[in-house]
Design a protein around this motif. Structure first.
Motif, short mmCIF file in Angstrom:
data_model
loop_
_atom_site.label_atom_id
_atom_site.label_comp_id
_atom_site.label_asym_id
_atom_site.label_seq_id
_atom_site.Cartn_x
_atom_site.Cartn_y
_atom_site.Cartn_z
N MET A 297 10.83 -12.84 -11.18
CA MET A 297 10.95 -11.50 -11.06
C MET A 297 10.31 -10.77 -12.19
O MET A 297 9.64 -9.97 -11.86
N ALA A 298 10.08 -11.55 -13.38
CA ALA A 298 9.34 -11.06 -14.38
C ALA A 298 7.96 -11.02 -14.08
O ALA A 298 7.01 -9.90 -14.22
N MET A 299 7.42 -12.13 -13.40
CA MET A 299 6.03 -12.16 -12.86
C MET A 299 5.77 -10.87 -12.11
O MET A 299 4.68 -10.34 -12.18
N ILE A 300 6.57 -10.70 -10.81
CA ILE A 300 6.20 -9.76 -9.89
C ILE A 300 6.54 -8.33 -10.30
O ILE A 300 5.70 -7.56 -10.24
N TRP A 301 7.42 -8.20 -11.44
CA TRP A 301 7.61 -6.97 -11.70
C TRP A 301 6.46 -6.51 -12.84
O TRP A 301 5.96 -5.30 -12.86
N LEU A 302 5.81 -7.44 -13.54
CA LEU A 302 4.77 -7.11 -14.58
C LEU A 302 3.62 -6.79 -13.53
O LEU A 302 2.49 -6.03 -13.65
N LEU A 303 3.28 -7.60 -12.42
CA LEU A 303 2.14 -7.59 -11.72
C LEU A 303 2.23 -5.95 -11.00
O LEU A 303 1.29 -5.17 -10.91
N VAL A 304 3.50 -5.67 -10.37
CA VAL A 304 3.68 -4.24 -9.51
C VAL A 304 3.38 -3.12 -10.98
O VAL A 304 2.65 -2.12 -10.56
N ALA A 305 3.88 -3.51 -11.86
CA ALA A 305 3.76 -2.43 -12.96
C ALA A 305 2.24 -2.29 -13.36
O ALA A 305 1.74 -1.14 -13.77
N TRP A 306 1.53 -3.30 -13.45
CA TRP A 306 -0.07 -3.43 -13.87
C TRP A 306 -0.81 -2.89 -12.78
O TRP A 306 -1.73 -2.25 -13.04
N GLN A 307 -0.62 -3.33 -11.60
CA GLN A 307 -1.30 -2.89 -10.41
C GLN A 307 -0.11 -2.18 -9.36
O GLN A 307 0.10 -3.06 -8.56
N PRO A 308 -0.08 -0.93 -9.41
CA PRO A 308 0.97 -0.55 -8.47
C PRO A 308 0.71 -0.68 -7.09
O PRO A 308 1.70 -0.75 -6.32
N HIS B 125 2.42 -3.03 -2.00
CA HIS B 125 2.37 -3.26 -0.42
C HIS B 125 1.99 -4.56 0.07
O HIS B 125 1.98 -4.84 1.18
N SER B 126 1.37 -5.42 -1.02
CA SER B 126 1.24 -6.82 -0.54
C SER B 126 2.37 -7.67 -0.61
O SER B 126 2.35 -8.91 -0.38
N VAL B 127 3.56 -6.99 -1.23
CA VAL B 127 4.81 -7.85 -1.62
C VAL B 127 5.77 -7.36 -0.69
O VAL B 127 6.59 -8.14 0.01
N LEU B 128 6.01 -6.17 -0.24
CA LEU B 128 7.02 -5.68 0.57
C LEU B 128 6.37 -4.93 1.67
O LEU B 128 5.31 -4.22 1.32
N GLY B 129 7.07 -4.88 2.68
CA GLY B 129 6.38 -4.49 4.10
C GLY B 129 6.80 -2.80 3.80
O GLY B 129 7.43 -2.42 3.35
N GLY B 130 6.09 -1.91 4.83
CA GLY B 130 6.06 -0.58 4.75
C GLY B 130 7.45 -0.33 5.23
O GLY B 130 7.68 0.84 4.59
N ASP B 131 8.26 -0.68 6.06
CA ASP B 131 9.58 -0.45 6.40
C ASP B 131 10.65 -0.60 5.31
O ASP B 131 11.47 0.26 4.81
N THR B 132 10.34 -1.67 4.58
CA THR B 132 10.99 -2.19 3.38
C THR B 132 10.92 -1.28 2.45
O THR B 132 12.15 -0.72 1.76
N LEU B 133 9.86 -0.80 2.06
CA LEU B 133 9.38 0.01 0.95
C LEU B 133 9.88 1.35 1.22
O LEU B 133 10.56 2.14 0.31
N ALA B 134 9.90 1.88 2.30
CA ALA B 134 10.35 3.22 2.92
C ALA B 134 11.83 3.27 2.75
O ALA B 134 12.45 4.21 2.24
N SER B 135 12.60 1.91 3.19
CA SER B 135 13.96 2.35 2.94
C SER B 135 14.48 2.08 1.41
O SER B 135 15.54 2.94 1.33
N ILE B 136 13.82 1.51 0.83
CA ILE B 136 14.15 1.34 -0.68
C ILE B 136 14.08 2.75 -1.26
O ILE B 136 14.67 3.20 -2.11
N GLU B 137 12.90 3.59 -1.06
CA GLU B 137 12.31 4.62 -1.63
C GLU B 137 13.57 5.86 -1.06
O GLU B 137 13.86 6.66 -1.76
N SER B 138 13.97 5.70 0.15
CA SER B 138 14.78 6.44 0.65
C SER B 138 16.27 6.60 -0.19
O SER B 138 16.99 7.37 -0.48
N MET B 139 16.58 5.30 -0.37
CA MET B 139 17.92 4.84 -1.12
C MET B 139 17.82 5.32 -2.56
O MET B 139 18.82 6.01 -2.90
#
Length: 330
Positions: free
Chosen positions: A121-132, A136-150
């Motif tokens: 969790m910490a490694m991926i969190w830091l990776l996404v925080a450092w390089q937003p 898109h290489s970790v989560l698919g477009g549909d999953t990301l859209a669903s999370i943002e919608s929620m």
């Protein structure tokens, strides 16, 4: 001993046992003074009766006596093996003592499982925080859209009708228990399956958290998950620890055969899994009926912190024997 002497010596016992059997067959279980059922005494009486029947056969006593004792033994056998201890006291003892004690006994496996989850969790969190853009290489477009919608949409969590709470309660139980069983059973593959599920779930949560923080929607996520996350994440980690223990039994069975070591690991791990199921039911209840409520963040964080603290105290202290007071030194 002659048959007449044998009957005189034990006839009162047989008559008393016959009366007890009649009461049991009528559903009238005799209770001790402390309220517990007298089945333990009945079990001892049954063993004594079997001994009498064996003696009667061995000594060649009359067929009438043998038939009488045999009939009592058959009636006793039916009562003894259809007995089921009350569920509620067993469940109470399990929650109070057995589950937290078993978790502590197997703490190295749960620690390894927890570290796998937290580090991923910490490694991926830091990776996404450092390089937003990495999201898109970790989560698919549909999953990301669903999370943002929620979480990023103000109406996302609050839009759910309260009538859907019971439906979501059932869904959360099904989903969480499925993950827990996959974590446990995944240990059969030399522990790799359990380890993968811990890393995957930890990494997924880290990616979601990192992304929502980047788009200023972190509070919606954290206020939603902090309360039910205590029993839910803890249960998933415990299931993973039990799975890792299965994998270790397969890899290093010691002086046992692999099958025997696996059986022993599964047997000792089942109390953890039973407790995991209870925790996940609790998590589903909180997630369905509390987490979606729109309340000030301070209240949600306070309740969530209390959930984590109470769970830590429960697993750390429940079931410990009372401390023996030291006698004053002379």
């Amino acid at each position: 001993m002659r048959q007449q002497q044998f009957e005189q010596a034990h006839n009162i016992f047989w008559e008393r046992l016959a009366t007890t059997l009649t009461q049991l067959e009528q559903g009238k279980r005799k209770k001790h003074e402390d309220g517990t059922e007298g089945i333990d005494q009945f079990a001892d009486d049954y063993r004594r009766l079997c001994h009498h029947l064996a003696l009667a056969r061995q000594r060649g006593y009359g067929p009438a006596l043998v038939r009488r004792l045999n009939a009592l033994v058959l009636r006793g056998h039916r009562q003894l093996y259809q007995y089921r201890p009350p569920l509620l006291p067993k469940l109470r003892a399990f929650v109070r003592t057995d589950f937290p004690r078993t978790v502590r006994q197997q703490w190295p496996w749960h620690l390894a499982s927890g570290l796998s989850f937290v580090i991923a969790m910490a490694m991926i969190w830091l990776l996404v925080a450092w390089q937003p853009d990495r999201i898109h290489s970790v989560l698919g477009g549909d999953t990301l859209a669903s999370i943002e919608s929620m979480y990023a949409n103000e109406r996302g969590l609050g839009a759910r009708d309260s009538g859907d709470d019971m439906l979501m309660f059932g869904y959360y139980i099904y989903n969480n228990i499925s993950v827990a069983f996959r974590s446990f059973a995944g240990g059969l593959f030399f522990g790799v399956g359990a380890l993968f599920i811990m890393i995957f779930n930890g990494g997924f949560f880290g990616a979601v958290a990192g992304h929502l923080v980047n788009i200023d929607a972190g509070e919606a996520l954290f206020t939603f998950v902090i309360a039910h996350g205590a029993p839910e994440i803890t249960a998933i980690i415990l299931a993973g620890g039990a799975g890792l223990r299965l994998g270790a039994a397969v890899l290093a069975p010691g002086q046992l055969t692999r099958l025997a070591a696996l059986r022993e690991a599964a047997r000792s791990g089942m109390p953890v899994i039973y407790g995991v199921i209870l925790l996940l039911i609790l998590a589903a209840f909180i997630e369905a009926f509390w987490s979606p409520r729109v309340l000030p963040a301070g209240i949600k964080y306070s309740v969530g912190a209390a959930c984590w603290a109470l769970l830590a105290l429960y697993l750390g202290l429940a079931g410990r024997p009372p401390a023996v007071a030291r006698e004053p030194s002379e």
